[in-house]
Design a protein around this motif. Structure first.
Motif, PDB file in Angstrom:
ATOM      1  N   HIS A  54       0.827  -1.206   0.000  1.00 36.89           N
ATOM      2  CA  HIS A  54       0.000   0.000   0.000  1.00 36.89           C
ATOM      3  C   HIS A  54       0.864   1.258   0.000  1.00 36.89           C
ATOM      4  O   HIS A  54       0.497   2.273  -0.599  1.00 36.89           O
ATOM      5  N   CYS A  55       2.016   1.183   0.675  1.00 40.38           N
ATOM      6  CA  CYS A  55       2.948   2.307   0.674  1.00 40.38           C
ATOM      7  C   CYS A  55       3.521   2.519  -0.724  1.00 40.38           C
ATOM      8  O   CYS A  55       3.678   3.652  -1.183  1.00 40.38           O
ATOM      9  N   ALA A  56       3.828   1.415  -1.397  1.00 38.79           N
ATOM     10  CA  ALA A  56       4.350   1.501  -2.759  1.00 38.79           C
ATOM     11  C   ALA A  56       3.307   2.099  -3.697  1.00 38.79           C
ATOM     12  O   ALA A  56       3.637   2.879  -4.602  1.00 38.79           O
ATOM     13  N   GLU A  57       2.046   1.748  -3.481  1.00 40.76           N
ATOM     14  CA  GLU A  57       0.960   2.300  -4.295  1.00 40.76           C
ATOM     15  C   GLU A  57       0.845   3.807  -4.083  1.00 40.76           C
ATOM     16  O   GLU A  57       0.714   4.580  -5.047  1.00 40.76           O
ATOM     17  N   PHE A  58       0.907   4.242  -2.819  1.00 37.69           N
ATOM     18  CA  PHE A  58       0.877   5.676  -2.520  1.00 37.69           C
ATOM     19  C   PHE A  58       2.089   6.370  -3.138  1.00 37.69           C
ATOM     20  O   PHE A  58       1.971   7.456  -3.713  1.00 37.69           O
ATOM     21  N   ASN A  59       3.248   5.742  -3.022  1.00 45.54           N
ATOM     22  CA  ASN A  59       4.482   6.305  -3.555  1.00 45.54           C
ATOM     23  C   ASN A  59       4.387   6.510  -5.073  1.00 45.54           C
ATOM     24  O   ASN A  59       4.912   7.489  -5.610  1.00 45.54           O
ATOM     25  N   LYS A  60       3.696   5.600  -5.741  1.00 44.55           N
ATOM     26  CA  LYS A  60       3.568   5.676  -7.200  1.00 44.55           C
ATOM     27  C   LYS A  60       2.459   6.628  -7.643  1.00 44.55           C
ATOM     28  O   LYS A  60       2.651   7.427  -8.572  1.00 44.55           O
ATOM     29  N   ASP A  61       1.318   6.572  -6.965  1.00 51.31           N
ATOM     30  CA  ASP A  61       0.135   7.270  -7.457  1.00 51.31           C
ATOM     31  C   ASP A  61      -0.049   8.684  -6.910  1.00 51.31           C
ATOM     32  O   ASP A  61      -0.636   9.536  -7.586  1.00 51.31           O
ATOM     33  N   VAL A  62       0.411   8.920  -5.680  1.00 50.82           N
ATOM     34  CA  VAL A  62       0.134  10.209  -5.030  1.00 50.82           C
ATOM     35  C   VAL A  62       1.398  11.030  -4.760  1.00 50.82           C
ATOM     36  O   VAL A  62       1.394  12.249  -4.906  1.00 50.82           O
ATOM     37  N   MET A  63       2.465  10.357  -4.379  1.00 50.99           N
ATOM     38  CA  MET A  63       3.667  11.077  -3.966  1.00 50.99           C
ATOM     39  C   MET A  63       4.221  12.029  -5.029  1.00 50.99           C
ATOM     40  O   MET A  63       4.647  13.140  -4.684  1.00 50.99           O
ATOM     41  N   PRO A  64       4.241  11.672  -6.309  1.00 50.21           N
ATOM     42  CA  PRO A  64       4.761  12.627  -7.300  1.00 50.21           C
ATOM     43  C   PRO A  64       4.006  13.947  -7.306  1.00 50.21           C
ATOM     44  O   PRO A  64       4.615  15.023  -7.401  1.00 50.21           O
ATOM     45  N   GLU A  65       2.666  13.887  -7.197  1.00 53.30           N
ATOM     46  CA  GLU A  65       1.877  15.119  -7.149  1.00 53.30           C
ATOM     47  C   GLU A  65       2.091  15.860  -5.843  1.00 53.30           C
ATOM     48  O   GLU A  65       2.139  17.099  -5.822  1.00 53.30           O
ATOM     49  N   LEU A  66       2.204  15.125  -4.753  1.00 55.01           N
ATOM     50  CA  LEU A  66       2.459  15.742  -3.455  1.00 55.01           C
ATOM     51  C   LEU A  66       3.792  16.488  -3.481  1.00 55.01           C
ATOM     52  O   LEU A  66       3.902  17.606  -2.960  1.00 55.01           O
ATOM     53  N   MET A  67       4.795  15.873  -4.088  1.00 61.58           N
ATOM     54  CA  MET A  67       6.106  16.513  -4.219  1.00 61.58           C
ATOM     55  C   MET A  67       5.999  17.790  -5.041  1.00 61.58           C
ATOM     56  O   MET A  67       6.488  18.854  -4.640  1.00 61.58           O
ATOM     57  N   ALA A  68       5.374  17.684  -6.211  1.00 56.20           N
ATOM     58  CA  ALA A  68       5.320  18.811  -7.142  1.00 56.20           C
ATOM     59  C   ALA A  68       4.512  19.988  -6.601  1.00 56.20           C
ATOM     60  O   ALA A  68       4.896  21.153  -6.773  1.00 56.20           O
TER      61      ALA A  68
END
Length: 207
Positions: A54-68
């Motif tokens: 689930h962490c990997a899923e968040f890292n892939k799907d949400v984290m890039p937008e959160l970073m940007a």
């Protein structure tokens, strides 16, 4: 007009809940963070494991937008807290490898390990885990004896376990990923960046 008032009320209520309620999450020595400094209006803490799907899923799907949108521009402070999930030996080795890579490569290594979960565990075993971790380590200059020393560091393993015990007892972390915003546990509704947009808006506006 009624719709606008309801929206304002919802945003204000969210701000009050996130800013003023809930238990205080204390800083942990060695916290790894990105974005704004310790005096940021908004601090997002993620408890996660490099072997958690689930962490990997968040890292892939949400984290890039959160970073940007929020972390790279310095609008919020993001804190990553290391947790252990099965297989715990691989989870611990991944954490140690990220730590050994230094602050400049820490989040890169965490990201690479999460992205490689399918390769490590795709056959239903952990046979491929060590070769994958070795490859990731080599990409940041950790090879051979240095790699072996890194992932078997007893002091490092003790630190990880001590922190996990603390998170279980004091912060009531029983699964990953778990999020806190300004000290209050944050439950996601949609699993998308929209959850964070809604939560951050009133806090960043200072309302």
């Amino acid at each position: 007009m009624i719709s606008s008032r309801r929206t304002l009320l919802a945003l204000t209520t969210t701000a009050l809940l996130l800013a003023g309620c809930g238990k205080s999450i204390k800083p942990v020595e060695g916290d790894m963070s990105l974005g704004a400094g310790e005096n940021a209006k908004v601090t997002l803490i993620e408890y996660a494991s490099v072997t958690c799907a689930h962490c990997a899923e968040f890292n892939k799907d949400v984290m890039p937008e959160l970073m940007a949108k929020y972390i790279t521009p310095g609008k919020i402070r993001y804190v990553y807290r290391e947790f252990l999930t099965e297989p715990r030996d691989v989870s611990a080795a991944g954490i140690l490898l990220a730590r050994c890579s230094g602050k400049e490569n820490y989040f890169k290594v965490v990201d690479e390990i999460m992205k490689a979960q399918g390769e490590m565990f795709g056959d239903g075993t952990t046979t491929n885990a060590l070769p994958v971790l070795k490859r990731i380590g080599a990409s940041v200059g950790i090879k051979d004896d240095a790699f072996n020393k890194c992932i078997t560091d007893e002091k490092g393993l003790a630190r990880i376990q001590d922190n996990v015990d603390k998170y279980l007892k004091e912060d009531d972390i029983t699964g990953t990923p778990t999020f806190f915003i300004n000290g209050k546990r944050f439950e996601r509704k949609t699993g998308t960046i929209a959850d964070f947009d809604e939560a951050f808006a009133p806090l960043l506006a200072g309302k």
